[in-house]
Design a protein around this motif. Sequence first.
Motif, PDB file in Angstrom:
ATOM      1  N   TYR A  56      33.011  43.770  38.289  1.00  0.00           N
ATOM      2  CA  TYR A  56      33.719  42.946  37.307  1.00  0.00           C
ATOM      3  C   TYR A  56      35.015  42.441  37.939  1.00  0.00           C
ATOM      4  O   TYR A  56      36.097  42.994  37.716  1.00  0.00           O
ATOM      5  N   THR A  57      34.909  41.387  38.721  1.00  0.00           N
ATOM      6  CA  THR A  57      36.044  40.933  39.531  1.00  0.00           C
ATOM      7  C   THR A  57      37.222  40.493  38.678  1.00  0.00           C
ATOM      8  O   THR A  57      38.380  40.766  39.020  1.00  0.00           O
ATOM      9  N   ILE A  58      36.968  39.827  37.556  1.00  0.00           N
ATOM     10  CA  ILE A  58      38.078  39.365  36.725  1.00  0.00           C
ATOM     11  C   ILE A  58      38.884  40.555  36.205  1.00  0.00           C
ATOM     12  O   ILE A  58      40.112  40.513  36.111  1.00  0.00           O
ATOM     13  N   GLU A  59      38.198  41.656  35.910  1.00  0.00           N
ATOM     14  CA  GLU A  59      38.896  42.829  35.388  1.00  0.00           C
ATOM     15  C   GLU A  59      39.601  43.593  36.508  1.00  0.00           C
ATOM     16  O   GLU A  59      40.634  44.228  36.283  1.00  0.00           O
ATOM     17  N   VAL A  60      39.049  43.506  37.728  1.00  0.00           N
ATOM     18  CA  VAL A  60      39.722  44.101  38.885  1.00  0.00           C
ATOM     19  C   VAL A  60      41.115  43.500  39.034  1.00  0.00           C
ATOM     20  O   VAL A  60      42.095  44.205  39.318  1.00  0.00           O
ATOM     21  N   GLU A  61      41.217  42.180  38.826  1.00  0.00           N
ATOM     22  CA  GLU A  61      42.504  41.503  39.015  1.00  0.00           C
ATOM     23  C   GLU A  61      43.462  41.737  37.858  1.00  0.00           C
ATOM     24  O   GLU A  61      44.656  41.479  37.979  1.00  0.00           O
ATOM     25  N   ILE A  62      42.961  42.204  36.727  1.00  0.00           N
ATOM     26  CA  ILE A  62      43.836  42.555  35.605  1.00  0.00           C
ATOM     27  C   ILE A  62      44.254  44.018  35.712  1.00  0.00           C
ATOM     28  O   ILE A  62      45.433  44.364  35.587  1.00  0.00           O
ATOM     29  N   HIS A  63      43.268  44.890  35.963  1.00  0.00           N
ATOM     30  CA  HIS A  63      43.559  46.324  36.087  1.00  0.00           C
ATOM     31  C   HIS A  63      42.368  46.980  36.776  1.00  0.00           C
ATOM     32  O   HIS A  63      41.282  47.049  36.202  1.00  0.00           O
ATOM     33  N   ASN A  86      35.059  49.309  37.273  1.00  0.00           N
ATOM     34  CA  ASN A  86      34.790  47.901  37.558  1.00  0.00           C
ATOM     35  C   ASN A  86      33.753  47.702  38.665  1.00  0.00           C
ATOM     36  O   ASN A  86      33.420  46.570  39.001  1.00  0.00           O
ATOM     37  N   VAL A  87      33.271  48.794  39.248  1.00  0.00           N
ATOM     38  CA  VAL A  87      32.227  48.725  40.267  1.00  0.00           C
ATOM     39  C   VAL A  87      30.889  48.990  39.588  1.00  0.00           C
ATOM     40  O   VAL A  87      30.744  49.952  38.835  1.00  0.00           O
ATOM     41  N   ILE A  88      29.909  48.133  39.835  1.00  0.00           N
ATOM     42  CA  ILE A  88      28.615  48.276  39.172  1.00  0.00           C
ATOM     43  C   ILE A  88      27.517  48.572  40.188  1.00  0.00           C
ATOM     44  O   ILE A  88      27.686  48.360  41.384  1.00  0.00           O
ATOM     45  N   LYS A  89      26.390  49.057  39.686  1.00  0.00           N
ATOM     46  CA  LYS A  89      25.221  49.301  40.529  1.00  0.00           C
ATOM     47  C   LYS A  89      24.656  47.964  40.991  1.00  0.00           C
ATOM     48  O   LYS A  89      24.428  47.066  40.182  1.00  0.00           O
ATOM     49  N   ASN A  90      24.455  47.855  42.280  1.00  0.00           N
ATOM     50  CA  ASN A  90      23.872  46.614  42.794  1.00  0.00           C
ATOM     51  C   ASN A  90      22.381  46.576  42.496  1.00  0.00           C
ATOM     52  O   ASN A  90      21.683  47.582  42.604  1.00  0.00           O
ATOM     53  N   TRP A  91      21.902  45.420  42.086  1.00  0.00           N
ATOM     54  CA  TRP A  91      20.481  45.221  41.819  1.00  0.00           C
ATOM     55  C   TRP A  91      19.906  44.267  42.868  1.00  0.00           C
ATOM     56  O   TRP A  91      20.640  43.477  43.468  1.00  0.00           O
ATOM     57  N   ASN A  92      18.602  44.317  42.999  1.00  0.00           N
ATOM     58  CA  ASN A  92      17.893  43.285  43.751  1.00  0.00           C
ATOM     59  C   ASN A  92      17.607  42.156  42.758  1.00  0.00           C
ATOM     60  O   ASN A  92      16.561  42.106  42.121  1.00  0.00           O
TER      61      ASN A  92
END
Length: 605
Positions: free
Chosen positions: A512-519, A524-530
């Motif tokens: 969740y990059t937008i939330e990374v830049e807020i806090h 904010n790290v998610i499981k990567n999918w194929n």
Amino acid sequence: MDTKIGSLDTCRPTNNDMISPTNGAVSAIQSSASPTLINPSESTLGRHLARRLVQIGVTDVFSVPGDFNLTLLDDLIAEPELNLVGCCNELNAGYAADGYARSRGVGACVVTFTVGGLSVLNAIAGAYSENLPVICIVGGPNSNDYGTSRILHHTIGLPDFSQELRCFQTVTCFQAVVNNLEDAHELIDTAISTALKESKPVYISVSCNLSAIPHPTFSREPVPFSLTPKLSNKLGLEAAVEAAAAFLNKAVKPVLVGGPKLRSAHAGEAFVELADASGYALAIMPSAKGLVPEHHPHFIGTYWGAVSTAFCAEIVESADAYLFAGPIFNDYSSVGYSLLLKKEKAIIVQPDRVVIANGPAFGCILMKDFLRALAKRLKCNTTAYDNYHRIFVPEGLPLKSAPKEPLRVNVLFQHIQKMLSGDTAVIAETGDSWFNCLKLKLPKGCGYEFQMQYGSIGWSVGATLGYAQAVPEKRVLAFIGDGSFQVTVQDVSTMLRCGQKTIIFLINNGGYTIEVEIHDGPYNVIKNWNYTGLVDAIHNGEGKCWTAKVFCEEDLVEAIETATGPKKDSLCFIEVIVHKDDTSKELLEWGSRVSAANSRPPNPQ
């Protein structure tokens, strides 16, 4: 989009005879010839509702079946001009109706009682925040169960069926609970006409045992709506125009800024007429992108405070007078309340009200009437635009990529810009796509939509489905982050069932990059999918679908060539792999300011 669906312009009476219901919400045209009689077997509540939807411009209804709405769905399917689009879940059905309304002017969805209603509620709240007329139809309990102590399934286990209704009361402008046939006609017509008039969603609950029963009130073809037109107070309008003209004509470098309420006020054309007549520099707020033509000769970009497009904020904030038409100033659009605007320099024009500086204020004035009248009273003044033209420096190009260098987001959008035309539309998901898509220059006729006020992640999947269904002649380009996509991915399946040819760019940056830049935090790290593998599995060999995974510029060029060439009639899914820290400079600036606004300490008690 400036739409006239359901307005007096599209349903003009052939004579002056009107019937006004007691609520005053709508008038019905009375033609000299009697309306067409309907076959008794088709004179049912469900068929009447279907005819009304077609009449106001809805030819696709987004639905999820449930035992309380099945008979009603039969009636909707029986309407030859109505297409029932089955969605994977109610949330996406609501988002699809939202996207459909953005293009057609009105949308509709059908779900079942409580479990469906409360699932679609979030989407309806978003439509309410964005001033979109969405008809939310719910299959309700059997009429015999109202007023009893019975406990029904799909409820919270209490003999009170009003929970769903109470939830919808705050996010719709009218609620109709149809549990008898005597007043069904009036309730349905009032609900639909109120949605069109107020440009807000409405809620219609239809008892599951009523929709297929013939009734005399449905025995004739429904007479088209003629919405009672809102009128400006003539004296107030003249006074407001006189005061505004005096205020602007004495300014040295005035500017115009368009806001999102231009849509609900149907004032887009009037705003452009004002820009043409005045010669003022013309900007838009971010949530108004797509509502004002960017090919206008005096267009200077998007005003968004510290994250505005190049040189736009300097011109707007240095102006000695600015007219904002239909603005919404919230913490996001004001970049954490950091806009450098002064109230004493501003004219704020809302759909039915004008406020000049610190006063005076004028009510009962329609925005489009005010803008058109003001256009005739302003002296032409191009100073602000001349200043913009004088200081403007064209944006530089991104650094050239080395062979097979990992793809950068700015390189991606350099190629996206070349894809845009009057035959395309852009849907931008909440997140960094807001900022990257904002910098795209829209050619004439190119659509653009995003959900700024409500900002619900995942909105774009359903909205893309609905928008593309409403305008099949356009190729929709959807820009969706991986986090948002995980919320609502299922209805890519529905896009395939409908034969849509959308191009989805999945921006895979691992969270969740937008939330990374807020806090920032581990959440904010998610499981990567194929993601391409997932879409291939959804495709399952049925329908036209093509997927690609892109790592570098060479991959991107090849993917775009394929999507716009051999696979131009297919749904194309392009997963773009980018670094987790590859964000726009605007998001970095905006995130820090919104973070500061969110973290303000409590005021001393």
